[in-house]
Design a protein around this motif. Structure first.
Motif, PDB file in Angstrom:
ATOM      1  N   SER A   6       0.816  -1.209   0.000  1.00  0.00           N
ATOM      2  CA  SER A   6       0.000   0.000   0.000  1.00  0.00           C
ATOM      3  C   SER A   6       0.856   1.268   0.000  1.00  0.00           C
ATOM      4  O   SER A   6       0.312   2.359  -0.144  1.00  0.00           O
ATOM      5  CB  SER A   6      -0.942   0.002   1.206  1.00  0.00           C
ATOM      6  OG  SER A   6      -0.199  -0.052   2.402  1.00  0.00           O
ATOM      7  N   ARG A   8       3.128   4.248  -1.339  1.00  0.00           N
ATOM      8  CA  ARG A   8       3.129   4.927  -2.637  1.00  0.00           C
ATOM      9  C   ARG A   8       4.353   4.531  -3.460  1.00  0.00           C
ATOM     10  O   ARG A   8       4.257   4.204  -4.620  1.00  0.00           O
ATOM     11  CB  ARG A   8       3.101   6.440  -2.414  1.00  0.00           C
ATOM     12  CG  ARG A   8       3.083   7.206  -3.688  1.00  0.00           C
ATOM     13  CD  ARG A   8       1.758   7.871  -3.857  1.00  0.00           C
ATOM     14  NE  ARG A   8       1.742   8.657  -5.077  1.00  0.00           N
ATOM     15  CZ  ARG A   8       0.817   8.511  -5.989  1.00  0.00           C
ATOM     16  NH1 ARG A   8      -0.136   7.641  -5.810  1.00  0.00           N
ATOM     17  NH2 ARG A   8       0.827   9.243  -7.062  1.00  0.00           N
ATOM     18  N   THR A  14       7.329  -1.455  -5.795  1.00  0.00           N
ATOM     19  CA  THR A  14       7.071  -0.621  -6.969  1.00  0.00           C
ATOM     20  C   THR A  14       7.697  -1.214  -8.228  1.00  0.00           C
ATOM     21  O   THR A  14       7.007  -1.358  -9.246  1.00  0.00           O
ATOM     22  CB  THR A  14       7.556   0.820  -6.727  1.00  0.00           C
ATOM     23  OG1 THR A  14       6.860   1.334  -5.597  1.00  0.00           O
ATOM     24  CG2 THR A  14       7.280   1.697  -7.926  1.00  0.00           C
ATOM     25  N   ALA A  49      -2.422  -4.369  -5.926  1.00  0.00           N
ATOM     26  CA  ALA A  49      -3.220  -3.159  -6.085  1.00  0.00           C
ATOM     27  C   ALA A  49      -4.348  -3.060  -5.063  1.00  0.00           C
ATOM     28  O   ALA A  49      -4.723  -1.956  -4.672  1.00  0.00           O
ATOM     29  CB  ALA A  49      -3.800  -3.102  -7.488  1.00  0.00           C
ATOM     30  N   ALA A  52      -4.104  -0.989  -1.459  1.00  0.00           N
ATOM     31  CA  ALA A  52      -4.010   0.460  -1.592  1.00  0.00           C
ATOM     32  C   ALA A  52      -5.243   1.051  -2.267  1.00  0.00           C
ATOM     33  O   ALA A  52      -5.348   2.267  -2.398  1.00  0.00           O
ATOM     34  CB  ALA A  52      -2.763   0.829  -2.391  1.00  0.00           C
ATOM     35  N   ARG A  54      -6.003   0.691  -5.401  1.00  0.00           N
ATOM     36  CA  ARG A  54      -5.626   1.133  -6.748  1.00  0.00           C
ATOM     37  C   ARG A  54      -6.335   0.282  -7.804  1.00  0.00           C
ATOM     38  O   ARG A  54      -6.790  -0.815  -7.549  1.00  0.00           O
ATOM     39  CB  ARG A  54      -4.120   1.011  -6.941  1.00  0.00           C
ATOM     40  CG  ARG A  54      -3.341   1.954  -6.086  1.00  0.00           C
ATOM     41  CD  ARG A  54      -1.865   1.937  -6.446  1.00  0.00           C
ATOM     42  NE  ARG A  54      -1.109   2.698  -5.481  1.00  0.00           N
ATOM     43  CZ  ARG A  54      -0.326   2.166  -4.562  1.00  0.00           C
ATOM     44  NH1 ARG A  54      -0.174   0.875  -4.505  1.00  0.00           N
ATOM     45  NH2 ARG A  54       0.314   2.927  -3.716  1.00  0.00           N
ATOM     46  N   TYR A  55      -6.389   0.822  -9.009  1.00  0.00           N
ATOM     47  CA  TYR A  55      -6.978   0.133 -10.155  1.00  0.00           C
ATOM     48  C   TYR A  55      -5.851  -0.293 -11.083  1.00  0.00           C
ATOM     49  O   TYR A  55      -4.989   0.514 -11.437  1.00  0.00           O
ATOM     50  CB  TYR A  55      -7.939   1.073 -10.883  1.00  0.00           C
ATOM     51  CG  TYR A  55      -8.427   0.534 -12.192  1.00  0.00           C
ATOM     52  CD1 TYR A  55      -9.319  -0.527 -12.245  1.00  0.00           C
ATOM     53  CD2 TYR A  55      -7.984   1.072 -13.383  1.00  0.00           C
ATOM     54  CE1 TYR A  55      -9.763  -1.025 -13.438  1.00  0.00           C
ATOM     55  CE2 TYR A  55      -8.428   0.584 -14.588  1.00  0.00           C
ATOM     56  CZ  TYR A  55      -9.315  -0.463 -14.606  1.00  0.00           C
ATOM     57  OH  TYR A  55      -9.745  -0.954 -15.806  1.00  0.00           O
TER      58      TYR A  55
END
Length: 94
Positions: A6, A8, A14, A49, A52, A54-55
């Motif tokens: 989660s 950034r 990443t 994803a 967090a 996110r899509y």
């Protein structure tokens, strides 16, 4: 977890998420090995994803391409065009 997905920006997660997304975006689902590898990557992408919120569009596109590859060519073209063609032909018939 050892590596929270989660965050950034994370030095491990990443680059891993970018690698999985790149594979899914460039993979052509032409063999069972590629489909099985792509399905594994889809699971990884969604697992990274989801926490967090996110899509990730790459798994959806890969699944669409994999399903279209399993269809005969004429049916795959019709399926990828969507329901626009089916809706207009229904109004002309009545």
């Amino acid at each position: 977890t050892l590596f929270p997905t989660s965050d950034r920006r994370h030095p491990v997660c990443t680059p891993a998420a970018l690698l999985v997304a790149k594979y899914l975006a460039t993979c052509t689902a032409t063999s069972t090995q590629q489909v099985s590898t792509g399905l594994l990557c889809c699971g990884l992408a969604m697992h990274m994803a989801a926490p967090a919120g996110r899509y990730a569009p790459e798994p959806l596109m890969f699944l669409t391409d994999a399903l279209a590859a399993a269809l005969p060519p004429a049916a795959a073209d019709a399926a990828l065009r969507g329901s626009r063609g089916a809706g207009s032909s229904g109004r002309d018939g009545g």
